[in-house]
Design a protein around this motif. Structure first.
Motif, PDB file in Angstrom:
ATOM      1  N   ASP A  55       0.823  -1.205   0.000  1.00  0.00           N
ATOM      2  CA  ASP A  55       0.000   0.000   0.000  1.00  0.00           C
ATOM      3  C   ASP A  55       0.858   1.257   0.000  1.00  0.00           C
ATOM      4  OD1 ASP A  55       0.888  -0.706   2.541  1.00  0.00           O
ATOM      5  OD2 ASP A  55      -0.813   0.199   3.569  1.00  0.00           O
ATOM      6  N   LYS A  56       1.899   1.278   0.834  1.00  0.00           N
ATOM      7  CA  LYS A  56       2.771   2.456   0.911  1.00  0.00           C
ATOM      8  C   LYS A  56       3.535   2.657  -0.390  1.00  0.00           C
ATOM      9  CE  LYS A  56       3.433   2.252   5.936  1.00  0.00           C
ATOM     10  NZ  LYS A  56       2.416   1.197   6.152  1.00  0.00           N
ATOM     11  N   ILE A  57       4.008   1.571  -0.991  1.00  0.00           N
ATOM     12  CA  ILE A  57       4.747   1.663  -2.254  1.00  0.00           C
ATOM     13  C   ILE A  57       3.849   2.215  -3.354  1.00  0.00           C
ATOM     14  CG2 ILE A  57       5.878   0.329  -4.073  1.00  0.00           C
ATOM     15  CD1 ILE A  57       6.857  -1.586  -1.879  1.00  0.00           C
ATOM     16  N   ALA A  58       2.626   1.678  -3.449  1.00  0.00           N
ATOM     17  CA  ALA A  58       1.696   2.116  -4.502  1.00  0.00           C
ATOM     18  C   ALA A  58       1.312   3.577  -4.337  1.00  0.00           C
ATOM     19  CB  ALA A  58       0.460   1.232  -4.489  1.00  0.00           C
ATOM     20  N   LEU A  59       1.008   3.973  -3.129  1.00  0.00           N
ATOM     21  CA  LEU A  59       0.581   5.354  -2.893  1.00  0.00           C
ATOM     22  C   LEU A  59       1.717   6.341  -3.151  1.00  0.00           C
ATOM     23  CD1 LEU A  59      -1.516   4.864   0.370  1.00  0.00           C
ATOM     24  CD2 LEU A  59      -2.381   5.248  -1.947  1.00  0.00           C
ATOM     25  N   SER A  60       2.917   6.003  -2.694  1.00  0.00           N
ATOM     26  CA  SER A  60       4.046   6.920  -2.891  1.00  0.00           C
ATOM     27  C   SER A  60       4.438   7.013  -4.356  1.00  0.00           C
ATOM     28  CB  SER A  60       5.241   6.480  -2.049  1.00  0.00           C
ATOM     29  OG  SER A  60       5.706   5.204  -2.449  1.00  0.00           O
ATOM     30  N   SER A  61       4.225   5.928  -5.109  1.00  0.00           N
ATOM     31  CA  SER A  61       4.588   5.925  -6.532  1.00  0.00           C
ATOM     32  C   SER A  61       3.802   6.968  -7.313  1.00  0.00           C
ATOM     33  CB  SER A  61       4.348   4.545  -7.147  1.00  0.00           C
ATOM     34  OG  SER A  61       5.213   3.580  -6.579  1.00  0.00           O
ATOM     35  N   TYR A  62       2.596   7.269  -6.865  1.00  0.00           N
ATOM     36  CA  TYR A  62       1.741   8.205  -7.595  1.00  0.00           C
ATOM     37  C   TYR A  62       1.392   9.435  -6.763  1.00  0.00           C
ATOM     38  CZ  TYR A  62       1.550   4.460 -10.908  1.00  0.00           C
ATOM     39  OH  TYR A  62       1.924   3.493 -11.813  1.00  0.00           O
ATOM     40  N   ASN A  63       2.172   9.665  -5.713  1.00  0.00           N
ATOM     41  CA  ASN A  63       1.991  10.847  -4.859  1.00  0.00           C
ATOM     42  C   ASN A  63       0.560  10.960  -4.351  1.00  0.00           C
ATOM     43  OD1 ASN A  63       4.712  11.804  -5.182  1.00  0.00           O
ATOM     44  ND2 ASN A  63       4.142  12.518  -7.234  1.00  0.00           N
ATOM     45  N   ALA A  64      -0.016   9.813  -4.035  1.00  0.00           N
ATOM     46  CA  ALA A  64      -1.371   9.800  -3.496  1.00  0.00           C
ATOM     47  C   ALA A  64      -1.356  10.288  -2.049  1.00  0.00           C
ATOM     48  CB  ALA A  64      -1.958   8.397  -3.572  1.00  0.00           C
ATOM     49  N   ALA A 105      -7.223   0.386  -5.786  1.00  0.00           N
ATOM     50  CA  ALA A 105      -7.242  -0.004  -4.378  1.00  0.00           C
ATOM     51  C   ALA A 105      -5.956  -0.756  -4.085  1.00  0.00           C
ATOM     52  CB  ALA A 105      -8.443  -0.893  -4.077  1.00  0.00           C
ATOM     53  N   THR A 106      -5.458  -0.617  -2.867  1.00  0.00           N
ATOM     54  CA  THR A 106      -4.224  -1.295  -2.494  1.00  0.00           C
ATOM     55  C   THR A 106      -4.278  -1.651  -1.015  1.00  0.00           C
ATOM     56  OG1 THR A 106      -1.797  -1.152  -2.534  1.00  0.00           O
ATOM     57  CG2 THR A 106      -2.995   0.846  -1.940  1.00  0.00           C
ATOM     58  N   GLY A 107      -3.305  -2.457  -0.558  1.00  0.00           N
ATOM     59  CA  GLY A 107      -3.269  -2.901   0.821  1.00  0.00           C
ATOM     60  C   GLY A 107      -3.316  -4.411   0.912  1.00  0.00           C
ATOM     61  N   ARG A 108      -2.869  -4.952   2.046  1.00  0.00           N
ATOM     62  CA  ARG A 108      -2.776  -6.414   2.153  1.00  0.00           C
ATOM     63  C   ARG A 108      -4.060  -7.071   2.662  1.00  0.00           C
ATOM     64  NH1 ARG A 108       0.598  -4.551   6.359  1.00  0.00           N
ATOM     65  NH2 ARG A 108       0.038  -5.252   8.464  1.00  0.00           N
ATOM     66  N   ASN A 109      -4.959  -6.290   3.274  1.00  0.00           N
ATOM     67  CA  ASN A 109      -6.213  -6.837   3.775  1.00  0.00           C
ATOM     68  C   ASN A 109      -7.163  -5.674   4.061  1.00  0.00           C
ATOM     69  OD1 ASN A 109      -5.288  -5.750   6.263  1.00  0.00           O
ATOM     70  ND2 ASN A 109      -4.317  -7.705   6.805  1.00  0.00           N
ATOM     71  N   GLN A 110      -8.347  -6.008   4.556  1.00  0.00           N
ATOM     72  CA  GLN A 110      -9.337  -4.967   4.833  1.00  0.00           C
ATOM     73  C   GLN A 110      -8.838  -3.932   5.835  1.00  0.00           C
ATOM     74  OE1 GLN A 110     -13.336  -6.179   5.803  1.00  0.00           O
ATOM     75  NE2 GLN A 110     -13.261  -7.963   4.461  1.00  0.00           N
ATOM     76  N   GLN A 111      -8.074  -4.398   6.810  1.00  0.00           N
ATOM     77  CA  GLN A 111      -7.582  -3.493   7.850  1.00  0.00           C
ATOM     78  C   GLN A 111      -6.579  -2.476   7.320  1.00  0.00           C
ATOM     79  OE1 GLN A 111      -7.835  -6.807   8.178  1.00  0.00           O
ATOM     80  NE2 GLN A 111      -9.475  -6.942   9.698  1.00  0.00           N
ATOM     81  N   HIS A 112      -5.923  -2.792   6.199  1.00  0.00           N
ATOM     82  CA  HIS A 112      -4.901  -1.902   5.647  1.00  0.00           C
ATOM     83  C   HIS A 112      -5.244  -1.424   4.240  1.00  0.00           C
ATOM     84  CE1 HIS A 112      -2.807  -4.236   8.795  1.00  0.00           C
ATOM     85  NE2 HIS A 112      -2.079  -3.149   8.949  1.00  0.00           N
ATOM     86  N   ALA A 113      -6.500  -1.553   3.853  1.00  0.00           N
ATOM     87  CA  ALA A 113      -6.897  -1.201   2.490  1.00  0.00           C
ATOM     88  C   ALA A 113      -6.997   0.315   2.315  1.00  0.00           C
ATOM     89  CB  ALA A 113      -8.239  -1.848   2.153  1.00  0.00           C
ATOM     90  N   VAL A 114      -6.686   0.751   1.096  1.00  0.00           N
ATOM     91  CA  VAL A 114      -6.804   2.164   0.718  1.00  0.00           C
ATOM     92  C   VAL A 114      -7.443   2.225  -0.664  1.00  0.00           C
ATOM     93  CG1 VAL A 114      -5.609   4.344   0.311  1.00  0.00           C
ATOM     94  CG2 VAL A 114      -4.678   2.713   1.973  1.00  0.00           C
ATOM     95  N   VAL A 115      -8.431   3.089  -0.822  1.00  0.00           N
ATOM     96  CA  VAL A 115      -9.013   3.366  -2.137  1.00  0.00           C
ATOM     97  C   VAL A 115      -8.526   4.742  -2.568  1.00  0.00           C
ATOM     98  CG1 VAL A 115     -11.115   3.843  -3.419  1.00  0.00           C
ATOM     99  CG2 VAL A 115     -11.044   1.918  -1.840  1.00  0.00           C
TER     100      VAL A 115
END
Length: 289
Positions: A55-64, A105-115
């Motif tokens: 989740d952190k890698i995906a978000l940082s890649s696109y400056n989310a 959407a990204t994250g390893r499970n519901q507890q760490h999911a991000v849309v």
């Protein structure tokens, strides 16, 4: 259960290809079994990193940027309502500052999911269409696709990166290493192809499934169909220029659809938009949602 077993097999195959590619390249440098060992270590590290930090890698890649409910109340309201419909935990909400209309959407499970949604998608979709898109992304969360696709993409990307070094191995090999050179060059070609095929097999089937699940969550398959039409047009005419091929599968619409040749687009991580729309329209006509 069958889908999960299929995914485990595909990810295992990706890891095996990574090990073999490292073994071939290692043999050129006379590393013996060390090359295979390094490949195994890389596979373990990549799966570990993907699991805990995708989740952190995906978000940082696109400056989310993660936004609070105070910053974006309407978006949070929509995500919260649809998460309740899906009977899952409400994920975090992020916004990407770009005119290209897209979401993932990204994250390893519901507890760490991000849309995450782009400002472009917020500008061109009405609320029903936006609900359809967010429902699609929540479908990925509900179906546990976000972890699977992240791990597959990371390992596939590592295979492509390592195999590319096989092209330069001949400069370090002696005359009696001709067989190893040929093997390494072949692996530098076959390895990425194998990784891409497996990644596509995971991504395309799960896009159809997320569309269907999203239609059930929103209760409006035609709204998602309309959104897909707008998103395809938007991404062709205003592509996300910093999108990476290894990340393309994450988005609801292929961000590279407006970039490259038609031959390249044949290997898209997404099924055709026309096919997706047709399936959604059939769902609406048959009331199968």
């Amino acid at each position: 259960m069958l889908e999960n077993l299929k995914t485990v097999i595909l990810l295992g195959f990706l890891s095996a290809v990574l090990v073999v590619v490292c073994g071939f390249i290692g043999s050129i440098f006379r590393l013996g079994g060390l090359g295979i060992l390094l490949g195994l270590i890389f596979a373990i590290i990549m799966n570990f990193v993907s699991y805990f930090y995708s989740d952190k890698i995906a978000l940082s890649s696109y400056n989310a940027r993660i936004v609070t409910e105070a910053e974006s109340p309407n978006l949070h309201r929509i995500v919260g309502e649809l998460a309740a419909n899906a009977n899952i935990l409400k994920p975090k909400v992020a916004i990407i500052e770009t005119s290209t209309p897209n979401a993932f959407a990204t994250g390893r499970n519901q507890q760490h999911a991000v849309v995450a949604v782009t400002t472009g998608i917020l500008n061109i979709l009405d609320e029903e269409e936006l609900r359809g898109v967010i429902s699609h992304e929540l479908g990925h969360v509900k179906n546990r696709d976000i972890l699977i696709s992240s791990v597959a993409a990371t390992v596939a990307g590592m295979i492509v990166a390592i195999a590319s070094y096989g092209r330069y191995a001949m400069f370090f090999a002696s005359d009696d290493d001709a067989g190893n050179i040929i093997g390494a060059v072949l692996m530098s070609i076959v390895g990425p192809i194998a990784a891409t095929i497996v990644q596509l097999a995971i991504s395309r089937s799960r896009e159809y499934k997320a569309d269907a699940t999203g239609a059930q969550i929103s209760g409006n398959p035609l709204a998602l169909a309309n959104a897909l039409r707008k998103l395809e047009f938007g991404n062709i005419n205003d592509p996300l220029m910093d999108a990476k091929s290894t990340d393309a599968h994450m988005f609801i619409m292929n961000p590279l659809s407006g970039v490259g040749s038609k031959l390249q687009n044949l290997f898209s991580t997404h099924p055709s938009t026309a096919d997706r729309i047709q399936r959604l329209e059939e769902m609406a006509n048959n009331h199968s949602y």
